[in-house]
Design an enzyme around this catalytic site. Structure first.
Site, PDB file in Angstrom:
ATOM      1  N   TYR A   1       0.673  -1.090   0.068  1.00  0.00           N
ATOM      2  CA  TYR A   1       0.155  -0.048   0.053  1.00  0.00           C
ATOM      3  C   TYR A   1       0.826   1.131   0.004  1.00  0.00           C
ATOM      4  CZ  TYR A   1       0.482   0.705   5.136  1.00  0.00           C
ATOM      5  OH  TYR A   1       0.859   0.892   6.499  1.00  0.00           O
ATOM      6  N   CYS A   2       0.258   2.301  -0.720  1.00  0.00           N
ATOM      7  CA  CYS A   2       0.763   3.718  -0.517  1.00  0.00           C
ATOM      8  C   CYS A   2       0.012   4.674  -0.096  1.00  0.00           C
ATOM      9  CB  CYS A   2       1.595   3.864  -1.759  1.00  0.00           C
ATOM     10  SG  CYS A   2       0.502   3.900  -3.501  1.00  0.00           S
ATOM     11  N   TRP A   3      -0.052   5.895  -0.729  1.00  0.00           N
ATOM     12  CA  TRP A   3      -0.928   6.993  -0.296  1.00  0.00           C
ATOM     13  C   TRP A   3      -2.253   6.868  -0.489  1.00  0.00           C
ATOM     14  CZ3 TRP A   3       1.246   9.653   3.551  1.00  0.00           C
ATOM     15  CH2 TRP A   3       2.635   9.676   3.490  1.00  0.00           C
TER      16      TRP A   3
END
Length: 120
Positions: A74-76
């Site tokens: 996951y990222c932003w």
């Protein structure tokens, strides 16, 4: 290479998992996956139980990741491509990978648990 909309959506379903899907895995099959936070820079919050390997470090730190578990990157947020970029070398190396659709922004929007991150 041109793919049909149907094929695109089938592949998208195989390559992503929603926050609700992660929560279901946490209940039904704990220990079968690992959440990996690939964001760069300070992160004010993170998903409990996740580990952090910033996207540029993925190629040199793959050895820290288990090959026998699904990796959920996951990222932003939806328009952030860090998880997508991190998935490519992992998939090429034989890891099983999914991207958390919507990143931590979707996780937080659904009021799922978080904890203090690095630099947060």
């Amino acid at each position: 290479m041109k793919i049909s909309p149907l094929d695109y959506f089938k592949v998208k379903l195989e390559a992503t998992i929603s926050p609700v899907g992660v929560q279901a895995l946490q209940k039904q099959a704990p220990g079968t996956f690992l959440l990996v936070d690939v964001r760069i820079g300070p992160v004010p919050t993170r998903i409990p139980g996740s580990i952090r390997i910033p996207e540029p470090e993925i190629p040199s730190r793959m050895g820290e990741l288990p090959k026998d578990r699904l990796l959920v990157l996951y990222c932003w947020e939806t328009w952030c491509s860090l998880a997508t970029k991190a998935a490519v070398p992992l998939l090429e190396a034989g890891y099983r990978v999914k991207e958390l659709f919507g990143g931590i922004a979707a996780w937080e929007a659904m009021r799922m648990p978080t904890e203090k991150g690095e630099g947060g």
